[in-house]
Design a protein around this motif. Structure first.
Motif, PDB file in Angstrom:
ATOM      1  N   GLY A 147      -0.497   2.189   4.587  1.00  0.00           N
ATOM      2  CA  GLY A 147      -1.479   1.579   3.708  1.00  0.00           C
ATOM      3  C   GLY A 147      -0.943   1.454   2.295  1.00  0.00           C
ATOM      4  O   GLY A 147      -0.201   2.329   1.818  1.00  0.00           O
ATOM      5  N   PHE A 148      -1.321   0.368   1.623  1.00  0.00           N
ATOM      6  CA  PHE A 148      -0.866   0.115   0.258  1.00  0.00           C
ATOM      7  C   PHE A 148      -2.044  -0.361  -0.574  1.00  0.00           C
ATOM      8  O   PHE A 148      -2.785  -1.256  -0.151  1.00  0.00           O
ATOM      9  CB  PHE A 148       0.238  -0.948   0.241  1.00  0.00           C
ATOM     10  CG  PHE A 148       1.413  -0.612   1.121  1.00  0.00           C
ATOM     11  CD1 PHE A 148       2.457   0.154   0.622  1.00  0.00           C
ATOM     12  CD2 PHE A 148       1.449  -1.030   2.439  1.00  0.00           C
ATOM     13  CE1 PHE A 148       3.536   0.482   1.433  1.00  0.00           C
ATOM     14  CE2 PHE A 148       2.516  -0.702   3.257  1.00  0.00           C
ATOM     15  CZ  PHE A 148       3.566   0.053   2.756  1.00  0.00           C
ATOM     16  N   ALA A 149      -2.217   0.225  -1.755  1.00  0.00           N
ATOM     17  CA  ALA A 149      -3.322  -0.135  -2.637  1.00  0.00           C
ATOM     18  C   ALA A 149      -2.784  -0.900  -3.842  1.00  0.00           C
ATOM     19  O   ALA A 149      -1.856  -0.439  -4.513  1.00  0.00           O
ATOM     20  CB  ALA A 149      -4.074   1.116  -3.090  1.00  0.00           C
ATOM     21  N   PHE A 150      -3.384  -2.050  -4.111  1.00  0.00           N
ATOM     22  CA  PHE A 150      -2.942  -2.946  -5.172  1.00  0.00           C
ATOM     23  C   PHE A 150      -4.020  -3.098  -6.243  1.00  0.00           C
ATOM     24  O   PHE A 150      -5.164  -2.696  -6.041  1.00  0.00           O
ATOM     25  CB  PHE A 150      -2.608  -4.322  -4.595  1.00  0.00           C
ATOM     26  CG  PHE A 150      -1.389  -4.342  -3.710  1.00  0.00           C
ATOM     27  CD1 PHE A 150      -0.146  -4.669  -4.208  1.00  0.00           C
ATOM     28  CD2 PHE A 150      -1.502  -4.017  -2.360  1.00  0.00           C
ATOM     29  CE1 PHE A 150       0.979  -4.686  -3.393  1.00  0.00           C
ATOM     30  CE2 PHE A 150      -0.392  -4.036  -1.525  1.00  0.00           C
ATOM     31  CZ  PHE A 150       0.859  -4.365  -2.050  1.00  0.00           C
TER      32      PHE A 150
ATOM     33  N   PHE B 276       8.358  -2.237  -1.133  1.00  0.00           N
ATOM     34  CA  PHE B 276       9.295  -2.670  -2.180  1.00  0.00           C
ATOM     35  C   PHE B 276       8.592  -3.553  -3.206  1.00  0.00           C
ATOM     36  O   PHE B 276       8.746  -3.364  -4.419  1.00  0.00           O
ATOM     37  CB  PHE B 276      10.472  -3.423  -1.555  1.00  0.00           C
ATOM     38  CG  PHE B 276      11.289  -4.192  -2.559  1.00  0.00           C
ATOM     39  CD1 PHE B 276      12.171  -3.532  -3.407  1.00  0.00           C
ATOM     40  CD2 PHE B 276      11.165  -5.570  -2.674  1.00  0.00           C
ATOM     41  CE1 PHE B 276      12.911  -4.225  -4.353  1.00  0.00           C
ATOM     42  CE2 PHE B 276      11.889  -6.279  -3.607  1.00  0.00           C
ATOM     43  CZ  PHE B 276      12.777  -5.604  -4.450  1.00  0.00           C
ATOM     44  N   LEU B 277       7.799  -4.512  -2.721  1.00  0.00           N
ATOM     45  CA  LEU B 277       7.116  -5.415  -3.644  1.00  0.00           C
ATOM     46  C   LEU B 277       6.074  -4.679  -4.479  1.00  0.00           C
ATOM     47  O   LEU B 277       5.924  -4.940  -5.676  1.00  0.00           O
ATOM     48  CB  LEU B 277       6.464  -6.550  -2.857  1.00  0.00           C
ATOM     49  CG  LEU B 277       7.446  -7.561  -2.252  1.00  0.00           C
ATOM     50  CD1 LEU B 277       6.758  -8.434  -1.219  1.00  0.00           C
ATOM     51  CD2 LEU B 277       8.070  -8.418  -3.342  1.00  0.00           C
ATOM     52  N   GLN B 278       5.349  -3.766  -3.854  1.00  0.00           N
ATOM     53  CA  GLN B 278       4.331  -3.016  -4.589  1.00  0.00           C
ATOM     54  C   GLN B 278       4.947  -2.185  -5.707  1.00  0.00           C
ATOM     55  O   GLN B 278       4.471  -2.199  -6.843  1.00  0.00           O
ATOM     56  CB  GLN B 278       3.555  -2.099  -3.636  1.00  0.00           C
ATOM     57  CG  GLN B 278       2.463  -1.292  -4.327  1.00  0.00           C
ATOM     58  CD  GLN B 278       2.057  -0.058  -3.543  1.00  0.00           C
ATOM     59  OE1 GLN B 278       2.899   0.642  -2.990  1.00  0.00           O
ATOM     60  NE2 GLN B 278       0.756   0.213  -3.477  1.00  0.00           N
TER      61      GLN B 278
ATOM     62  N   VAL C 274       8.394  -1.962  -6.776  1.00  0.00           N
ATOM     63  CA  VAL C 274       9.552  -2.414  -7.542  1.00  0.00           C
ATOM     64  C   VAL C 274       9.504  -3.917  -7.814  1.00  0.00           C
ATOM     65  O   VAL C 274       9.562  -4.353  -8.960  1.00  0.00           O
ATOM     66  CB  VAL C 274      10.874  -2.064  -6.801  1.00  0.00           C
ATOM     67  CG1 VAL C 274      12.081  -2.529  -7.613  1.00  0.00           C
ATOM     68  CG2 VAL C 274      10.955  -0.572  -6.530  1.00  0.00           C
ATOM     69  N   GLY C 275       9.410  -4.713  -6.737  1.00  0.00           N
ATOM     70  CA  GLY C 275       9.499  -6.154  -6.895  1.00  0.00           C
ATOM     71  C   GLY C 275       8.406  -6.748  -7.763  1.00  0.00           C
ATOM     72  O   GLY C 275       8.644  -7.662  -8.549  1.00  0.00           O
ATOM     73  N   MET C 276       7.179  -6.259  -7.620  1.00  0.00           N
ATOM     74  CA  MET C 276       6.061  -6.735  -8.426  1.00  0.00           C
ATOM     75  C   MET C 276       5.523  -5.651  -9.349  1.00  0.00           C
ATOM     76  O   MET C 276       4.908  -5.953 -10.368  1.00  0.00           O
ATOM     77  CB  MET C 276       4.925  -7.227  -7.510  1.00  0.00           C
ATOM     78  CG  MET C 276       5.263  -8.448  -6.678  1.00  0.00           C
ATOM     79  SD  MET C 276       4.028  -8.792  -5.386  1.00  0.00           S
ATOM     80  CE  MET C 276       2.538  -8.955  -6.342  1.00  0.00           C
ATOM     81  N   GLY C 277       5.746  -4.407  -8.987  1.00  0.00           N
ATOM     82  CA  GLY C 277       5.216  -3.308  -9.791  1.00  0.00           C
ATOM     83  C   GLY C 277       3.711  -3.373  -9.895  1.00  0.00           C
ATOM     84  O   GLY C 277       3.125  -3.140 -10.951  1.00  0.00           O
ATOM     85  N   ASN C 278       3.066  -3.686  -8.774  1.00  0.00           N
ATOM     86  CA  ASN C 278       1.620  -3.903  -8.794  1.00  0.00           C
ATOM     87  C   ASN C 278       0.949  -2.887  -7.882  1.00  0.00           C
ATOM     88  O   ASN C 278       1.104  -2.923  -6.666  1.00  0.00           O
ATOM     89  CB  ASN C 278       1.314  -5.327  -8.319  1.00  0.00           C
ATOM     90  CG  ASN C 278      -0.154  -5.678  -8.475  1.00  0.00           C
ATOM     91  OD1 ASN C 278      -1.027  -4.972  -7.984  1.00  0.00           O
ATOM     92  ND2 ASN C 278      -0.425  -6.773  -9.143  1.00  0.00           N
ATOM     93  N   MET C 279       0.213  -1.977  -8.465  1.00  0.00           N
ATOM     94  CA  MET C 279      -0.460  -0.951  -7.671  1.00  0.00           C
ATOM     95  C   MET C 279      -1.818  -0.623  -8.294  1.00  0.00           C
ATOM     96  O   MET C 279      -2.078  -0.930  -9.453  1.00  0.00           O
ATOM     97  CB  MET C 279       0.400   0.318  -7.572  1.00  0.00           C
ATOM     98  CG  MET C 279       0.508   1.135  -8.844  1.00  0.00           C
ATOM     99  SD  MET C 279       1.336   0.287 -10.162  1.00  0.00           S
ATOM    100  CE  MET C 279       2.921  -0.011  -9.380  1.00  0.00           C
TER     101      MET C 279
END
Length: 418
Positions: free
Chosen positions: A86-89, A241-243, A245-250
């Motif tokens: 799971g990933f929270a943005f 990676f996107l969360q 590093v790539g986007m730094g969106n959390m």
């Protein structure tokens, strides 16, 4: 706690929080709000990289990478959807962007439901088609054959909402999952309108599920966020990676805390949303100033049988086409008091919005006409208030609509006399 050994209601209340490493001598029942942006480490270790840090073992370095409060939320999100990762943005849109970006690359092709949330459709065209050179085909996914016919050799992702926003159209998740697998493509499903309390796309064959946690998961209209949940290890690595590093969106620690708290009552709230929405839908269906009611729980919904098969509840959102014009719709909306005129949905309070001028205003008139989004269409998020008060409020709206119609008729008659 093994999530597969517990019921949904239990997971909603405790999963992800019990077993967290509290401060020495402190046994928190609820995961505390961890605001620290960085964490002290005991020593340097050249053999341990960022990817080796295990937050489940209390290994934290920097909150963009992982945070104790967000980590607890991400575990609960995965458990409720029956997924592993799971990933929270910071928003639902951010979760969709990261998930699509993790699944495609320039030159790929995406097949998407044509009746998507306006912001998602705009993102797929203006970001992925125009800037990232990913071709997108929008199809009426109510027909599985339409999805199958749109698939190409370069199709890497099928993107669905079910029910859709705002017309509550459904797609057969299980059948479309088979189509995606036959073409080595991934299937993503936006489950925001139902929440995992009413529908579980991963169990039906989807590869990844996204949510705007702003809606039912948080449930109190006071936190903005998004989530992605998947069982696929490779996709999980790309989203991570996107969360981080790539986007730094959390999701922020405070918003993570709010969503964790909100999810404790998710099963209770969804039962009331479902019950109230059904009564409101039936009220509209019986009214002579209504052209159409879109709600999967009604037997009149053309896909009611599919709804019964893949949903355990019908949700709290419905859309209604009033038998009037834009001015009459404005009169109806202007005389509601319990239903606040506002975008968003899934909160404990009831909301109503006008898609043509609000959520779907980025679409052209031709696009709205093609999708069936008329000037008299309203979308309602039914809250958990007493349903008698909600129906009384709607009756006040219809009374205002009747007065508007009478005044318009009188004005037309006077004009004819002149």
């Amino acid at each position: 706690m093994n999530p597969h050994e517990k019921q949904f209601e239990t997971l909603s209340v405790t999963y992800g929080e019990r077993g967290q490493r509290p401060a020495d001598g402190v046994e928190d029942v609820v995961v505390p709000l961890h605001l620290s942006s960085t964490y002290e480490v005991s020593d340097i270790n050249p053999d341990v990289g960022l990817e080796d840090l295990d937050p489940d073992e209390g290994q934290f370095l920097y909150s963009r990478l992982s945070n104790p409060t967000r980590n607890a939320l991400e575990h609960r999100l995965a458990a409720l959807e029956g997924g592993e990762h799971g990933f929270a943005f910071a928003s639902g849109t951010a979760a969709i962007v990261a998930t699509v970006m993790a699944a495609v690359e320039p030159g790929d092709h995406v097949v998407a439901f044509d009746d998507l949330y306006g912001g998602t459709r705009t993102m797929l065209t203006r970001l992925f088609e125009e800037r990232l050179h990913v071709d997108v085909s929008f199809v009426d996914a109510r027909e599985v054959d339409a999805v199958a016919d749109a698939m190409r050799e370069e199709t890497s992702l099928v993107w669905m909402e079910t029910p859709t926003n705002p017309l509550l159209r459904l797609c057969d998740i299980e059948a479309i999952a088979e189509v995606a697998r036959d073409h080595d493509a991934l299937l993503g499903v936006d489950n925001t309108f139902l929440s995992p309390a009413c529908q579980n796309p991963l169990e039906l064959g989807a590869d990844v599920v996204v949510h705007s946690t702003t809606k039912y998961l948080n449930g109190h209209s006071d936190s903005l966020g998004g989530a992605a949940i998947t069982d696929c290890p490779n996709l999980s690595e790309e989203i991570a990676f996107l969360q981080r590093v790539g986007m730094g969106n959390m999701l922020s620690p405070f918003d993570s805390y709010l969503v964790l708290r909100g999810m404790k009552t998710l099963p209770l709230r969804m039962r009331q949303h479902n019950e109230n929405a059904m009564e409101v839908a039936r009220f509209f269906e019986d009214h002579d100033r209504v052209r159409a009611v879109h709600y999967p729980g009604l037997e009149s919904h053309p896909q009611h049988e599919l709804a019964e098969r893949q949903m355990s509840g019908y949700g709290g959102v419905l859309s209604v086409e009033l038998d009037t014009d834009l001015d009459g719709t404005a009169a109806f909306l202007g005389h509601l008091s319990e239903f606040a005129l506002a975008v968003s949905l899934g909160g404990v309070e009831s909301l109503v919005e006008h898609p043509a001028t609000m959520t779907h205003s980025p679409l052209s008139q031709a696009e709205r006409d093609e999708l069936g989004i008329s000037d008299s269409l309203i979308r309602i998020s039914v809250g958990v208030e007493h349903v008698d008060d909600l129906i009384s409020d709607l009756e006040a709206g219809f009374a205002a609509l009747a007065s508007h119609s009478m005044a318009s008729s009188d004005a037309a008659a006077m004009s004819d006399d002149d």
